[in-house]
Motif scaffolding. Sequence first.
Motif, short mmCIF file in Angstrom:
data_model
loop_
_atom_site.label_atom_id
_atom_site.label_comp_id
_atom_site.label_asym_id
_atom_site.label_seq_id
_atom_site.Cartn_x
_atom_site.Cartn_y
_atom_site.Cartn_z
N GLY A 1 -4.06 -16.59 -20.55
CA GLY A 1 -3.58 -15.33 -19.99
C GLY A 1 -4.30 -14.09 -20.47
N LYS A 2 -5.35 -14.25 -21.26
CA LYS A 2 -6.10 -13.09 -21.75
C LYS A 2 -7.06 -12.61 -20.66
N SER A 3 -7.02 -11.32 -20.35
CA SER A 3 -7.86 -10.80 -19.28
C SER A 3 -9.24 -10.40 -19.80
N PHE A 4 -10.20 -10.35 -18.87
CA PHE A 4 -11.55 -9.92 -19.19
C PHE A 4 -12.19 -9.42 -17.91
N ASN A 5 -13.32 -8.76 -18.03
CA ASN A 5 -14.06 -8.27 -16.86
C ASN A 5 -15.17 -9.24 -16.51
N VAL A 6 -15.12 -9.79 -15.29
CA VAL A 6 -16.19 -10.64 -14.81
C VAL A 6 -17.28 -9.74 -14.20
N ILE A 7 -18.54 -10.12 -14.36
CA ILE A 7 -19.66 -9.33 -13.87
C ILE A 7 -20.32 -10.08 -12.71
N LYS A 8 -20.51 -9.38 -11.58
CA LYS A 8 -21.12 -10.00 -10.41
C LYS A 8 -22.04 -9.01 -9.70
N LEU A 9 -22.96 -9.55 -8.92
CA LEU A 9 -23.69 -8.72 -7.96
C LEU A 9 -22.74 -8.42 -6.81
N ARG A 10 -22.72 -7.20 -6.34
CA ARG A 10 -21.78 -6.82 -5.29
C ARG A 10 -22.17 -7.49 -3.96
N SER A 11 -21.25 -8.26 -3.40
CA SER A 11 -21.50 -8.96 -2.15
C SER A 11 -20.66 -8.40 -0.99
N GLN B 1 -22.94 -13.66 -14.54
CA GLN B 1 -21.87 -14.20 -15.38
C GLN B 1 -22.39 -15.04 -16.54
N PHE B 2 -23.70 -15.30 -16.57
CA PHE B 2 -24.26 -15.91 -17.78
C PHE B 2 -23.95 -15.03 -18.98
N TRP B 3 -23.88 -13.71 -18.76
CA TRP B 3 -23.54 -12.80 -19.84
C TRP B 3 -22.10 -13.04 -20.30
N ASN B 4 -21.20 -13.31 -19.36
CA ASN B 4 -19.82 -13.64 -19.72
C ASN B 4 -19.75 -14.92 -20.55
N VAL B 5 -20.65 -15.87 -20.23
CA VAL B 5 -20.70 -17.12 -20.98
C VAL B 5 -21.14 -16.85 -22.42
N LEU B 6 -22.18 -16.06 -22.59
CA LEU B 6 -22.67 -15.75 -23.93
C LEU B 6 -21.63 -14.98 -24.74
N ARG C 1 -12.25 -21.63 -11.98
CA ARG C 1 -12.68 -20.27 -11.66
C ARG C 1 -11.55 -19.30 -11.98
N PRO C 2 -11.85 -18.22 -12.71
CA PRO C 2 -10.79 -17.27 -13.07
C PRO C 2 -10.34 -16.47 -11.85
N GLU C 3 -9.04 -16.28 -11.73
CA GLU C 3 -8.48 -15.52 -10.62
C GLU C 3 -8.10 -14.12 -11.05
N ARG C 4 -7.92 -13.24 -10.11
CA ARG C 4 -7.48 -11.89 -10.39
C ARG C 4 -6.00 -11.91 -10.74
N PRO C 5 -5.53 -10.93 -11.53
CA PRO C 5 -4.13 -10.93 -11.97
C PRO C 5 -3.12 -11.03 -10.83
N VAL C 6 -3.35 -10.26 -9.76
CA VAL C 6 -2.37 -10.26 -8.67
C VAL C 6 -2.31 -11.61 -7.97
N LEU C 7 -3.46 -12.31 -7.85
CA LEU C 7 -3.46 -13.62 -7.23
C LEU C 7 -2.91 -14.68 -8.17
N THR C 8 -3.17 -14.52 -9.47
CA THR C 8 -2.60 -15.43 -10.45
C THR C 8 -1.08 -15.35 -10.41
N GLU C 9 -0.56 -14.15 -10.30
CA GLU C 9 0.89 -13.95 -10.20
C GLU C 9 1.44 -14.64 -8.95
N LYS C 10 0.79 -14.39 -7.83
CA LYS C 10 1.26 -14.95 -6.56
C LYS C 10 1.26 -16.47 -6.57
#
Length: 225
Positions: A84-94, A132-137, A147-156
């Motif tokens: 349940g610990k949150s973090f910021n995932v990093i992505k190229l904007r699609s 996200q390799f940076w998230n791995v490091l 795959r980690p979900e967003r808080p609102v979807l995890t709740e749902k």
Amino acid sequence: MKQVEINETVKVGRVHPQTNYHFPMMIGKPVSGWKLVLKRVFDLIVGLIGTVLSLPVVLVFAIFVKLTSKGPAFYKQERVGLMGKSFNVIKLRSMYQDAEARTGAVWAQKNDPRITPIGRFMRKTRIDELPQFWNVLRGDMSLVGPRPERPVLTEKFSQQFPDFPKRLRIIPGITGYAQINGGYDITPDEKCKLDNYYIEHFSVWFDIRMLFGTVKIVFTGDGAR
């Protein structure tokens, strides 16, 4: 969907990363043991190599993103991770900038109109996930895992499927068993079952197989949307 063998409500509000979400329902104990230590060592070695090799590709596509649509090339998005610990995932904007301003957080669909043309290619080849390799490091993520979900979807989904929070027993991944076997055309319930199957059977060898499966998907575009 391919055939596979398979022998808590979250309190969500406006929060900053590193928030610990509370689950009234049982998540279960976090995965531990020597296999997890080997998994982390494997993540660090492959994650470092992946970061170096993917850097030119990430920079090139970051330029493409900037040239083809308004908005930043990269974006951060809050996700729910281990226990349940949150973090910021990093992505190229699609997606187009402010694509969810009207819809809010929704489950991505095939031929999603929110996705830019270059974003569609990046999703098909999984290039948008390379940062996200940076998230791995950092230790936020693993190479392989749910795959980690967003808080609102995890709740749902936790409200709909009691076993969904059990996915949080292990660190989330860039790719996963559910992505290999179900791709994007998969329901939350199916995703939950596949992710929990992975948690019960994971090993470094299992992760290696999943990584090879991901490489195959990158070249075939199977499951992209």
